[in-house]
Write a protein that holds these residues in place. Sequence first.
Motif, mmCIF file in Angstrom:
data_model
loop_
_atom_site.group_PDB
_atom_site.id
_atom_site.type_symbol
_atom_site.label_atom_id
_atom_site.label_comp_id
_atom_site.label_asym_id
_atom_site.label_seq_id
_atom_site.Cartn_x
_atom_site.Cartn_y
_atom_site.Cartn_z
ATOM 1 N N ALA A 139 -4.086 14.903 59.733
ATOM 2 C CA ALA A 139 -3.042 13.861 60.205
ATOM 3 C C ALA A 139 -2.687 14.166 61.644
ATOM 4 O O ALA A 139 -2.681 13.583 62.814
ATOM 5 C CB ALA A 139 -1.768 13.485 59.450
ATOM 6 N N CYS A 140 -2.550 15.648 61.751
ATOM 7 C CA CYS A 140 -2.019 16.159 63.114
ATOM 8 C C CYS A 140 -3.268 16.176 64.217
ATOM 9 O O CYS A 140 -3.023 15.946 65.375
ATOM 10 C CB CYS A 140 -1.417 17.688 63.002
ATOM 11 N N LEU A 141 -4.418 16.463 63.551
ATOM 12 C CA LEU A 141 -5.615 16.409 64.446
ATOM 13 C C LEU A 141 -6.121 14.985 64.715
ATOM 14 O O LEU A 141 -7.069 14.760 65.611
ATOM 15 C CB LEU A 141 -6.788 17.185 64.081
ATOM 16 N N LEU A 152 -0.960 10.009 59.870
ATOM 17 C CA LEU A 152 -0.587 10.430 58.385
ATOM 18 C C LEU A 152 -0.796 9.259 57.524
ATOM 19 O O LEU A 152 -1.366 9.170 56.452
ATOM 20 C CB LEU A 152 0.957 10.978 58.375
ATOM 21 N N GLY A 153 -0.343 8.026 57.987
ATOM 22 C CA GLY A 153 -0.711 6.798 57.032
ATOM 23 C C GLY A 153 -2.026 6.543 56.967
ATOM 24 O O GLY A 153 -2.487 6.302 55.769
ATOM 25 N N ARG A 154 -2.889 6.642 58.021
ATOM 26 C CA ARG A 154 -4.168 6.404 57.644
ATOM 27 C C ARG A 154 -4.887 7.450 56.846
ATOM 28 O O ARG A 154 -5.667 6.939 55.936
ATOM 29 C CB ARG A 154 -4.968 6.436 59.098
ATOM 30 N N SER A 204 0.425 4.445 68.692
ATOM 31 C CA SER A 204 0.192 4.413 67.055
ATOM 32 C C SER A 204 -1.134 4.031 66.722
ATOM 33 O O SER A 204 -1.743 4.387 65.784
ATOM 34 C CB SER A 204 1.085 2.874 66.702
ATOM 35 N N PHE A 205 -2.085 3.806 67.751
ATOM 36 C CA PHE A 205 -3.563 3.938 67.632
ATOM 37 C C PHE A 205 -4.273 5.076 68.105
ATOM 38 O O PHE A 205 -5.434 5.323 67.669
ATOM 39 C CB PHE A 205 -4.140 2.686 68.417
ATOM 40 N N ILE A 220 -0.616 8.852 47.239
ATOM 41 C CA ILE A 220 0.718 8.880 47.775
ATOM 42 C C ILE A 220 0.826 8.027 49.184
ATOM 43 O O ILE A 220 -0.395 8.057 49.908
ATOM 44 C CB ILE A 220 0.960 10.517 48.308
ATOM 45 N N THR A 221 1.828 7.169 49.213
ATOM 46 C CA THR A 221 1.784 6.533 50.103
ATOM 47 C C THR A 221 2.722 6.992 51.692
ATOM 48 O O THR A 221 3.530 7.798 51.264
ATOM 49 C CB THR A 221 2.372 5.082 50.062
ATOM 50 N N LEU A 222 2.780 6.437 52.661
ATOM 51 C CA LEU A 222 3.541 6.985 53.656
ATOM 52 C C LEU A 222 4.912 6.754 53.205
ATOM 53 O O LEU A 222 5.692 7.500 53.937
ATOM 54 C CB LEU A 222 2.953 6.358 55.070
ATOM 55 N N GLU A 223 5.333 5.646 52.795
ATOM 56 C CA GLU A 223 6.638 5.191 52.349
ATOM 57 C C GLU A 223 7.251 6.529 51.514
ATOM 58 O O GLU A 223 8.599 6.906 51.639
ATOM 59 C CB GLU A 223 6.801 3.972 51.855
#
Length: 165
Positions: free
Chosen positions: A135-137, A98-100, A44-45, A109-112
């Motif tokens: 986010a992917c990178l 993606l959240g970051r 997650s980090f 837009i939030t991750l939720e």
Amino acid sequence: MDSTVATGKRERDDAFPPTAAAAADSHPNLFASLSDENWKIISSFAAPPDIYNLSLSSVHFFREATVTTASEKNAASSSNDKKVLATQLLRSSLLSSLGRVLENSGSGITLEAVLKMGELPEGSALIAGSTIVAACLGKDWSGGPYNASDVDVYCSARAAPQIRS
């Protein structure tokens, strides 16, 4: 000169395991020394490309592991609550990234909200734009003179009311 034994092999060849399986058995697996939960916390980090490369580094990550989080359980089939550990780690890394990126994009837009779109019928919504690429990178492009991140949402007419709410 090496002496040969009755098997026709040199004596020093016997010091090495004859197969990859024997080599794996003879050395403790450092990857297995951490629990699956610890790997999920680490992932997650970490940036998604780093988790992808980590997953390729050991067969340990290609075994099935129990799905523990609610979002992963929704993604898993209802009849089987196990998924390959590498898949779980990459998902964790992608969602965190993606959240970051969404938090720093200023899009509102939030991750939720993005995860709610995942509950829509398949093919009814698509998320695109540089935010998803970032986010992917595992990159954050929002700190420069231009906020280069954007989120593009494409949806069917049927899904539009759900996406707008």
